[in-house]
Motif scaffolding. Structure first.
Motif, PDB file in Angstrom:
ATOM      1  N   UNK A   8       0.815  -1.204   0.000  1.00  0.00           N
ATOM      2  CA  UNK A   8       0.000   0.000   0.000  1.00  0.00           C
ATOM      3  C   UNK A   8       0.849   1.256   0.000  1.00  0.00           C
ATOM      4  N   UNK A   9       0.191   2.386  -0.201  1.00  0.00           N
ATOM      5  CA  UNK A   9       0.906   3.650  -0.199  1.00  0.00           C
ATOM      6  C   UNK A   9       0.024   4.748  -0.740  1.00  0.00           C
ATOM      7  N   UNK A  10       0.658   5.870  -1.018  1.00  0.00           N
ATOM      8  CA  UNK A  10      -0.051   7.027  -1.557  1.00  0.00           C
ATOM      9  C   UNK A  10       0.295   7.191  -3.031  1.00  0.00           C
ATOM     10  N   UNK A  36     -10.280  -7.672   0.110  1.00  0.00           N
ATOM     11  CA  UNK A  36     -11.388  -6.807   0.515  1.00  0.00           C
ATOM     12  C   UNK A  36     -10.823  -5.428   0.812  1.00  0.00           C
ATOM     13  N   UNK A  37     -11.697  -4.457   0.903  1.00  0.00           N
ATOM     14  CA  UNK A  37     -11.266  -3.124   1.312  1.00  0.00           C
ATOM     15  C   UNK A  37     -12.322  -2.487   2.190  1.00  0.00           C
ATOM     16  N   UNK A  38     -11.865  -1.563   2.998  1.00  0.00           N
ATOM     17  CA  UNK A  38     -12.773  -0.850   3.886  1.00  0.00           C
ATOM     18  C   UNK A  38     -12.372   0.610   3.950  1.00  0.00           C
ATOM     19  N   UNK A  90      -8.746   3.286   0.703  1.00  0.00           N
ATOM     20  CA  UNK A  90      -9.276   2.375   1.719  1.00  0.00           C
ATOM     21  C   UNK A  90      -8.120   1.584   2.316  1.00  0.00           C
ATOM     22  N   UNK A  91      -8.429   0.866   3.383  1.00  0.00           N
ATOM     23  CA  UNK A  91      -7.508  -0.151   3.875  1.00  0.00           C
ATOM     24  C   UNK A  91      -7.859  -1.446   3.146  1.00  0.00           C
ATOM     25  N   UNK A  92      -6.857  -2.059   2.561  1.00  0.00           N
ATOM     26  CA  UNK A  92      -7.048  -3.287   1.796  1.00  0.00           C
ATOM     27  C   UNK A  92      -6.588  -4.484   2.622  1.00  0.00           C
ATOM     28  N   UNK A 115      -5.397 -10.845   6.869  1.00  0.00           N
ATOM     29  CA  UNK A 115      -4.184 -10.094   7.118  1.00  0.00           C
ATOM     30  C   UNK A 115      -4.515  -8.815   7.862  1.00  0.00           C
ATOM     31  N   UNK A 116      -3.498  -8.051   8.205  1.00  0.00           N
ATOM     32  CA  UNK A 116      -3.681  -6.870   9.035  1.00  0.00           C
ATOM     33  C   UNK A 116      -4.124  -5.645   8.255  1.00  0.00           C
ATOM     34  N   UNK A 117      -4.084  -5.671   6.948  1.00  0.00           N
ATOM     35  CA  UNK A 117      -4.509  -4.536   6.154  1.00  0.00           C
ATOM     36  C   UNK A 117      -3.361  -3.636   5.751  1.00  0.00           C
ATOM     37  N   UNK A 118      -3.481  -3.067   4.579  1.00  0.00           N
ATOM     38  CA  UNK A 118      -2.505  -2.092   4.096  1.00  0.00           C
ATOM     39  C   UNK A 118      -3.263  -0.916   3.496  1.00  0.00           C
ATOM     40  N   UNK A 119      -2.844   0.299   3.832  1.00  0.00           N
ATOM     41  CA  UNK A 119      -3.580   1.498   3.448  1.00  0.00           C
ATOM     42  C   UNK A 119      -3.202   1.947   2.044  1.00  0.00           C
TER      43      UNK A 119
END
Length: 124
Positions: A8-10, A36-38, A90-92, A115-119
């Motif tokens: 993840x990243x910007x 998934x994403x939130x 989102x957090x993926x 998993x813990x999620x990546x932004x």
């Protein structure tokens, strides 16, 4: 089974990112995988899924034609994201179903491992 999402990243709108999901505690065979994403204030939603043998893939309508899911090696799901939009922010999360459950389901409750999620942040 332990999952760890990364990548993840910007990025600016129109850009690309590649997410990967490292998997520990299993060979990966027999586990259907998904992303998934939130987004803030929203429910977790299905993005893409693939059975362990990669015979087909399923992606949400909102990302159709822009995101693809694949399995790298034997055990690492990859989410390739292109033409990113601000609404993709989102957090993926990567997820896996229990061994032997081969169908790609779109509901989060079908997945036992997370998993813990990546932004992912997409700026316009």
């Amino acid at each position: 089974v332990q999952l760890q999402a990364s990548g993840g990243g910007s990025v600016q709108a129109g850009g690309s990112l590649r997410l990967s999901c490292s998997t520990f505690g299993t060979t990966g065979n027999g586990h259907t995988r998904a992303w998934f994403r939130q987004a803030p204030g929203k429910e977790r939603e299905f993005v893409a899924g693939i059975p362990w043998d990669g015979q087909y893939s399923k992606v949400a309508d909102s990302v159709q034609g822009r995101f693809t899911i694949s399995i790298e090696g034997e055990n690492t799901p990859i989410l390739q994201m292109t033409s990113l939009k601000s609404e993709d922010t989102a957090v993926y999360y990567c997820a896996a179903r229990r061994f032997g459950f081969t169908k790609v389901e779109t509901g989060p409750s079908a997945y036992s491992y997370w998993g813990q999620g990546t932004l992912v942040t997409v700026s316009s």
